[in-house]
Design a protein around this motif. Structure first.
Motif, PDB file in Angstrom:
ATOM      1  N   UNK A 146     -16.302 -16.743  12.182  1.00 60.47           N
ATOM      2  CA  UNK A 146     -17.288 -17.584  11.489  1.00 60.47           C
ATOM      3  C   UNK A 146     -17.339 -17.223  10.009  1.00 60.47           C
ATOM      4  N   UNK A 147     -17.411 -15.909   9.731  1.00 57.23           N
ATOM      5  CA  UNK A 147     -17.527 -15.440   8.355  1.00 57.23           C
ATOM      6  C   UNK A 147     -16.259 -15.770   7.561  1.00 57.23           C
TER       7      UNK A 147
ATOM      8  N   UNK B  10     -25.204 -19.806   6.128  1.00 59.63           N
ATOM      9  CA  UNK B  10     -25.542 -18.503   5.547  1.00 59.63           C
ATOM     10  C   UNK B  10     -24.275 -17.730   5.203  1.00 59.63           C
ATOM     11  N   UNK B  11     -23.240 -17.843   6.074  1.00 59.97           N
ATOM     12  CA  UNK B  11     -21.976 -17.155   5.783  1.00 59.97           C
ATOM     13  C   UNK B  11     -21.324 -17.770   4.556  1.00 59.97           C
ATOM     14  N   UNK B  12     -21.387 -19.105   4.470  1.00 61.44           N
ATOM     15  CA  UNK B  12     -20.741 -19.760   3.334  1.00 61.44           C
ATOM     16  C   UNK B  12     -21.481 -19.449   2.036  1.00 61.44           C
TER      17      UNK B  12
ATOM     18  N   UNK C   3     -16.344 -12.085  -2.357  1.00 61.35           N
ATOM     19  CA  UNK C   3     -17.311 -12.131  -1.256  1.00 61.35           C
ATOM     20  C   UNK C   3     -17.111 -10.925  -0.344  1.00 61.35           C
ATOM     21  N   UNK C   4     -18.220 -10.319   0.098  1.00 58.73           N
ATOM     22  CA  UNK C   4     -18.167  -9.227   1.071  1.00 58.73           C
ATOM     23  C   UNK C   4     -19.236  -9.514   2.115  1.00 58.73           C
ATOM     24  N   UNK C   5     -18.817  -9.679   3.392  1.00 59.51           N
ATOM     25  CA  UNK C   5     -19.802  -9.895   4.454  1.00 59.51           C
ATOM     26  C   UNK C   5     -19.402  -9.117   5.690  1.00 59.51           C
TER      27      UNK C   5
ATOM     28  N   UNK D 166     -25.789 -20.217  10.906  1.00 62.62           N
ATOM     29  CA  UNK D 166     -24.773 -19.159  10.814  1.00 62.62           C
ATOM     30  C   UNK D 166     -23.703 -19.508   9.785  1.00 62.62           C
ATOM     31  N   UNK D 167     -23.173 -20.734   9.919  1.00 59.97           N
ATOM     32  CA  UNK D 167     -22.096 -21.165   9.030  1.00 59.97           C
ATOM     33  C   UNK D 167     -22.573 -21.251   7.585  1.00 59.97           C
TER      34      UNK D 167
ATOM     35  N   UNK E 282     -15.946 -19.447   6.765  1.00 61.21           N
ATOM     36  CA  UNK E 282     -16.864 -19.820   5.679  1.00 61.21           C
ATOM     37  C   UNK E 282     -16.317 -19.365   4.332  1.00 61.21           C
ATOM     38  N   UNK E 283     -15.747 -18.162   4.286  1.00 61.79           N
ATOM     39  CA  UNK E 283     -15.189 -17.654   3.027  1.00 61.79           C
ATOM     40  C   UNK E 283     -14.041 -18.547   2.549  1.00 61.79           C
TER      41      UNK E 283
ATOM     42  N   UNK F 179     -13.594 -21.684   3.159  1.00 62.56           N
ATOM     43  CA  UNK F 179     -14.087 -22.975   2.672  1.00 62.56           C
ATOM     44  C   UNK F 179     -14.732 -22.849   1.297  1.00 62.56           C
ATOM     45  N   UNK F 180     -15.537 -21.788   1.143  1.00 64.77           N
ATOM     46  CA  UNK F 180     -16.324 -21.663  -0.085  1.00 64.77           C
ATOM     47  C   UNK F 180     -15.457 -21.245  -1.272  1.00 64.77           C
TER      48      UNK F 180
ATOM     49  N   UNK G 232     -22.672 -16.652   1.476  1.00 66.18           N
ATOM     50  CA  UNK G 232     -22.442 -15.233   1.228  1.00 66.18           C
ATOM     51  C   UNK G 232     -23.696 -14.394   1.405  1.00 66.18           C
ATOM     52  N   UNK G 233     -24.585 -14.811   2.308  1.00 66.36           N
ATOM     53  CA  UNK G 233     -25.833 -14.065   2.532  1.00 66.36           C
ATOM     54  C   UNK G 233     -25.530 -12.699   3.131  1.00 66.36           C
TER      55      UNK G 233
END
Lengths: 315, 324
Positions: A215-216, B287-289, A202-204, B284-285, A219-220, A222-223, B291-292
């Motif tokens: 936040x990012x 879309x981040x999860x 993942x790259x954000x 936000x959460x 999310x990474x 968790x996913x 990977x947008x």
């Protein structure tokens, strides 16, 4: 003349403040026609990196006050191109002998700097390298003095790679995607991870900022439950990632950053953040000023790669 | 004495908020489908614990908007309060409680200055708070010398979690704040005055209440709550970044408007704002999860705001038709 009522007076005051903010800059302490006048134009002085750079330049100037005059200017934020172009023109008009410039954009500043050079002003490019093709097209020939972000990020990534096995999953929290150094650092991280055989899942963008990076990164985590490491393009985002790691209880995830800001120094020593890169911001502008002085003395200045040191818990 | 304020009654209408809950559920279903691990206790716990800064700041902003004002300075005031807390605890060794009180006082002062300029001198709040946005941000850079402070365990008390599902004290506190403010808005005389300032200031004047006092109170409260939001953020991230919350005023305004509060004043609710914050945070959460990419995130968030504003216009037209 009509007298202003209080309401109008306040509006005028606001306008005056707005103008003062818009034109924020510093005048040289004293002027002497015999000394060359060097204008340092940077990106946002709200950024710790450029503030440190400015402090380094001021300290150097104090120690060499008889050799040159210094004018330091910055912009409101990282991407304020129009303001940088205006500053270049303003510095030329006010009779500066040299401009030492950290361009906010590697292409858009070339024409303005070429015009300055055509007007007889010495131009030195620091920090963020101008695009070579665009510079040639604009007719600009300025030495570049600055760090290699891609190489620095690759070396930070290599420290991390020593702790990874091939096939381990990693993710990158990047800077603002339009920024040249953000792309360079991402490329450097990718170089190191690809060489180590790690999988970038993942790259954000974390927008260079803590809360967004948090936040990012959360999310990474968790996913990708198998994630082994988060590579952050600056230390503020590494702090955001650190908070995300703490909150998710995934203490095994490794974090690296970039910039070596004061706030992470202790965390790097403790190993909470595995590695970061120090670009010696305090010396960066000084190298540029010295190059400008050399050219003003009639010598030629070559491109100069400034040092980037990798900082880990072992030093 | 009765005060006829149409928006006051209107703001109770549960229909819109019910719709928002459905939107939220819909978003969660969609993100559950496009990601592998959205539906997990961890997702909802982190989501909840990330909420307080925006909830607290947007709650204060809701009252300002209902009173037909706007406060653009909330993000900067948040950063200033966080910076003051960081500098006082790290560089001056002040105990957390004392530093937190000073930080809150600084936020309250920023809000009070906004309030005086808007209420006493009748300057449009857009201009006043735009000025404060600059002043508070500049002050933040000044007190921190543009440097981030790492507070670590010094602020452990601010980031404490409860045994209840691992939710943070700040999250539960922010829910209590929303409940408290909604009670004040819908059940007290002060609440009616806030609606009246936004919807029917002449009636308010006839009742002998000075609108300026109400305005002063809501702006001061908004500043105080922006500072409280700053404390929540420092507690959560354990560090204070001088560039924190740049542009947060826009997310807060978006949350308030999505929550059904009218930008034209006189109508709205704090509970709606909570739902608005949830919509933004889930977006936000999620879309981040998923990977947008950055462009996708921005376009989708922008579309959500437009949709909410369009719904607001549609509702206003419909209620106007119903009256005539």
């Amino acid at each position: 003349m009509a007298k202003l009522n209080p309401r109008e007076a306040v509006l005028v005051l606001f306008a005056a403040v707005a103008i003062a903010i818009g034109c924020g800059g510093e005048s040289p302490v004293d002027e002497d026609a015999a000394r060359p006048r060097i204008a340092l134009i940077m990106k946002s002085l709200a950024n710790e990196f450029f503030e440190t750079m400015a402090e380094g330049a001021r300290a150097h100037h104090e120690a060499h006050a008889d050799e040159y005059d210094l004018v330091v200017n910055g912009t409101r934020n990282e991407s304020d191109l129009a303001r940088q172009v205006a500053l270049v023109e303003q510095m030329v008009a006010s009779g500066s002998d040299a401009i030492v410039m950290a361009p906010a954009d590697s292409k858009a500043l070339a024409p303005a700097l070429a015009r300055a050079q055509a007007a007889g002003v010495v131009v030195v490019n620091i920090d963020n390298r101008l695009d070579a093709e665009v510079a040639v097209e604009a007719g600009l020939d300025a030495p570049f003095v600055g760090p290699d972000n891609r190489d620095g990020a690759r070396r930070v990534g290599e420290v991390l790679a020593e702790r990874l096995a091939p096939g381990d999953q990693v993710a990158i929290v990047g800077g603002i995607p339009t920024a040249f150094n953000a792309r360079q650092r991402q490329a450097g991280f990718e170089d190191a991870m690809n060489a180590a055989g790690a999988e970038i899942v993942d790259v954000q963008s974390g927008g260079w900022e803590q809360a967004q990076a948090n936040t990012v990164a959360a999310a990474m985590l968790r996913e990708h439950p198998e994630l082994s490491a988060l590579l952050c393009a600056n230390d503020n985002m590494a702090l955001g990632a650190l908070a995300a790691r703490r909150q998710s209880g995934r203490d095994d995830v490794l974090i690296v950053g970039f910039d070596h800001i004061e706030a992470v120094a202790e965390l790097v020593v403790e190993g909470e953040i595995l590695a970061t890169a120090d670009q010696h911001a305090d010396r960066l502008a000084v190298f540029g000023i010295e190059a400008a002085l050399e050219i003003l003395r009639g010598e030629t200045a070559e491109d100069l790669k400034t040092p980037v040191d990798i900082v880990t818990s072992s030093g | 004495m009765t005060l006829a304020v149409a928006g006051w009654r209107h703001s109770f209408s549960p229909g819109y908020r019910g719709g928002l809950v459905l939107v939220l559920l819909g978003l969660c279903v969609v993100f559950g489908l496009v990601t592998d691990h959205f539906w997990s206790a961890l997702t909802f716990r982190t989501l909840a614990n990330q909420l307080p800064p925006l909830v607290v700041a947007a709650a204060g902003l809701t009252l300002v908007l209902i009173a037909r004002g706007i406060d653009l300075s909330v993000g900067s005031v948040l950063a200033l309060a966080a910076a003051v807390l960081g500098v006082l605890t790290v560089d001056h060794g002040l105990p957390l409680a004392a530093a937190a009180l000073v930080a809150l006082a600084v936020g309250g002062l920023c809000g009070a200055i906004n309030g005086v300029l808007v209420a006493r001198w009748s300057i449009p709040s857009f201009l006043v708070t735009l000025g404060m946005l600059e002043i508070a941000r500049g002050s933040t850079y000044l007190v921190t010398a543009s440097r981030t402070s790492y507070l670590g365990d010094r602020v452990a008390a601010l980031g404490a979690t409860t045994p209840v599902l691992g939710l943070s004290v700040a999250f539960i506190g922010s829910l209590a704040l929303v409940g408290g403010l909604q009670f004040v808005l819908s059940r007290t005389a002060f609440g009616r005055y806030v609606f009246a300032v936004g919807g029917n200031p002449t009636a308010l004047h006839r009742c002998g209440v000075r609108p300026a006092r109400v305005q002063f109170a809501v702006f001061t409260l908004a500043g105080l709550l922006a500072a409280a939001a700053g404390l929540c953020q420092v507690g959560y991230l354990q560090s204070a970044d001088p560039n924190a919350a740049i542009g947060m005023e826009l997310s807060a305004i978006a949350a308030v408007v999505i929550g059904g509060t009218s930008l034209l004043g006189g109508r709205g609710s704090v509970t709606g704002t909570l739902l608005g914050v949830l919509v933004i945070a889930v977006l936000q959460t999620g879309l981040a999860q998923a990977g947008a990419t950055e462009p996708t995130k921005r376009i989708i968030t922008g579309a959500a705001i437009l949709l909410a504003v369009a719904t607001d216009v549609w509702r206003r037209r419909r209620s106007a038709d119903a009256v005539s």
